[in-house]
Design a protein around this motif. Structure first.
Motif, short mmCIF file in Angstrom:
data_model
loop_
_atom_site.label_atom_id
_atom_site.label_comp_id
_atom_site.label_asym_id
_atom_site.label_seq_id
_atom_site.Cartn_x
_atom_site.Cartn_y
_atom_site.Cartn_z
N ALA A 1 106.80 -10.72 -94.53
CA ALA A 1 105.28 -11.73 -93.28
C ALA A 1 105.21 -10.52 -92.03
O ALA A 1 104.92 -10.60 -91.32
CB ALA A 1 105.33 -12.30 -93.03
N ASP B 1 99.97 -10.40 -93.32
CA ASP B 1 99.19 -11.59 -92.90
C ASP B 1 98.60 -12.60 -94.67
O ASP B 1 97.62 -12.12 -94.94
CB ASP B 1 98.14 -11.33 -91.96
CG ASP B 1 97.89 -12.52 -91.01
OD1 ASP B 1 98.37 -13.83 -91.82
OD2 ASP B 1 96.98 -13.35 -90.97
N GLY B 2 99.02 -13.16 -95.29
CA GLY B 2 99.51 -13.18 -96.46
C GLY B 2 98.60 -14.66 -96.70
O GLY B 2 98.72 -15.67 -96.48
N ALA C 1 100.75 -6.37 -88.12
CA ALA C 1 100.81 -6.50 -90.00
C ALA C 1 99.25 -6.71 -90.63
O ALA C 1 97.87 -7.59 -90.13
CB ALA C 1 101.05 -8.43 -90.47
N ALA D 1 105.74 -13.50 -100.18
CA ALA D 1 105.37 -13.69 -99.26
C ALA D 1 105.79 -13.79 -97.54
O ALA D 1 105.34 -13.06 -96.15
CB ALA D 1 104.12 -14.18 -99.14
N GLY D 2 106.55 -14.36 -98.52
CA GLY D 2 107.64 -14.52 -97.29
C GLY D 2 108.73 -13.16 -96.39
O GLY D 2 108.84 -13.13 -95.37
N ASP E 1 99.41 -20.55 -96.59
CA ASP E 1 99.36 -19.44 -95.82
C ASP E 1 100.85 -18.80 -95.90
O ASP E 1 101.25 -19.83 -95.58
CB ASP E 1 98.15 -19.31 -94.31
CG ASP E 1 96.56 -20.10 -94.30
OD1 ASP E 1 96.54 -18.73 -95.11
OD2 ASP E 1 96.67 -21.08 -94.66
N THR E 2 100.85 -17.63 -95.49
CA THR E 2 102.23 -16.98 -94.93
C THR E 2 101.84 -16.24 -93.96
O THR E 2 101.25 -15.11 -93.19
CB THR E 2 102.46 -16.28 -95.28
OG1 THR E 2 103.19 -16.77 -97.51
CG2 THR E 2 104.21 -15.66 -94.97
N ALA F 1 101.94 -14.01 -90.30
CA ALA F 1 102.51 -12.74 -90.58
C ALA F 1 103.40 -12.92 -88.71
O ALA F 1 102.91 -13.61 -88.53
CB ALA F 1 101.11 -11.96 -89.88
N THR F 2 104.45 -12.04 -89.08
CA THR F 2 105.57 -12.62 -87.97
C THR F 2 106.01 -10.99 -86.88
O THR F 2 106.02 -11.16 -86.67
CB THR F 2 107.74 -12.40 -89.20
OG1 THR F 2 107.19 -11.37 -89.42
CG2 THR F 2 106.92 -13.84 -89.28
N TRP G 1 104.55 -23.38 -98.70
CA TRP G 1 103.74 -22.97 -97.76
C TRP G 1 103.04 -24.53 -97.01
O TRP G 1 102.53 -24.86 -98.32
CB TRP G 1 103.06 -22.21 -98.47
CG TRP G 1 103.15 -20.66 -98.49
CD1 TRP G 1 104.15 -20.38 -97.78
CD2 TRP G 1 102.76 -19.77 -99.48
NE1 TRP G 1 104.58 -18.82 -98.34
CE2 TRP G 1 103.80 -17.99 -99.35
CE3 TRP G 1 101.59 -19.28 -100.37
CZ2 TRP G 1 103.50 -17.42 -100.02
CZ3 TRP G 1 101.24 -18.74 -101.20
CH2 TRP G 1 102.41 -16.98 -100.46
#
Length: 319
Positions: free
Chosen positions: A69, A73-74, A45, A65-66, A37-38, A40-41, A21
């Motif tokens: 996502a 929203d990590g 989220a 977290a990936g 941070d990860t 959100a996709t 990350w």
């Protein structure tokens, strides 16, 4: 307590190894906290916060977290004295929990889906019990809640350092004798049941983390003093008073997922089922894994989290 349910695997991204990350340093109350941070996709989220264990770092959550996502929203933080965060004056579960609360308040992302592994699990329980308005759901992976038979933990051999004056100096000397490559291998062997599940990239990152720690003067002291704080909290939990982590666990009202590893060598394997029995609204999943199931079996853990999120959504929709 009820059994955890697994969400559909096809709702998760295809197998891949996310890169480390991007991290950033944030000045909070006069000291630096390091955050990864990860993003959100998906547009809907919800915020999530990940808290690592003793001697770990935010990198321990990269894969999980990936995978999540699309729903979460990590953010993952390095606790004080670990990773890239500044050292602290105190290394207790209470002080770490205060830091997590301050970060949630500072980032203005609460309430969050709160995740904790090992030490981070104990910290997360305290946050959820004392500040319930900040926690949507709670996910605990091999939480370091109290047990008294330290023969059931490899870390039990650290106990003599707690009674030796300036034990952190002895720990620093011992750590200096080990090459980072050897230490990285020993850490992985202690935490992972099946090392074939950990790819070369994650091994390189673990080595990089340990090299970083070798360069910091506070690492040994942070480790020993944090371990002392954990042991102290364990002992207090079996005495009268409000500071018991087991009493705090019983006060948690957030929907909770507890995941334990049947081959955990650091936390007594009986702790995860006991945690699920104590927390009122809990789900339990026991895996054929070691101490950091989110690294060893990230897809299975992610599916269990999806099951928790879907369960909570159904309850919300019925309400």
């Amino acid at each position: 307590m009820k059994p955890a349910t697994l969400g559909p695997d096809d709702l998760l991204p295809a197998d891949r190894i996310p890169p480390p990350w991007p991290g950033r340093s944030v000045l909070l109350d006069g000291s630096v906290i390091h955050v990864r941070d990860t993003p959100a996709t998906a547009p809907d989220a919800e915020p999530a916060l990940y808290v690592h264990g003793l001697a770990g770092s935010a990198q321990n959550w990269t894969d999980l977290a990936g995978l999540l996502a699309g729903r979460l929203d990590g953010q993952a933080v390095d606790l004080p004295g670990f990773g890239h965060s500044d050292p602290a004056r105190r290394y207790t579960i209470g002080s770490f929990a205060d830091r997590i609360v301050r970060w949630i308040e500072h980032s203005d992302r609460g309430p969050v889906h709160l995740f904790g592994n090992s030490l981070g699990g104990a910290v997360a329980v305290r946050v959820a019990a004392l500040r319930p308005e900040l926690v949507r759901t709670l996910t605990l992976i091999s939480p370091a809640l109290p047990f008294l038979d330290f023969r059931r933990s490899l870390q039990g051999r650290m106990l003599p350092l707690l009674v030796i004056p300036r034990g952190e100096r002895l720990a620093a000397w011992r750590l200096a004798q080990l090459a980072p490559e050897l230490m990285a291998q020993q850490v992985l062997e202690a935490c992972i049941a099946d090392l074939t599940r950990i790819g070369e990239q994650r091994r390189r990152e673990a080595l990089e983390e340990l090299r970083l720690r070798h360069q910091t003067e506070h690492h040994a002291a942070a480790y020993v003093r944090t371990f002392r704080g954990i042991v102290s909290s364990f002992l207090r939990s079996y005495l009268p008073g409000s500071g018991s982590l087991w009493r705090m666990a019983a006060a948690v009202r957030a929907p909770t997922l507890v995941i334990g590893g049947r081959q955990d060598r650091l936390v007594d394997v009986r702790v995860a089922p006991q945690t699920a029995r104590v927390i009122p609204d809990s789900r339990l999943l026991m895996l054929d894994a070691g101490h950091v199931a989110q690294m060893e079996l990230p897809r299975t853990v992610a599916r269990a989290v999806l099951g928790l999120l879907d369960d909570v959504a159904k309850v919300r929709d019925r309400g």
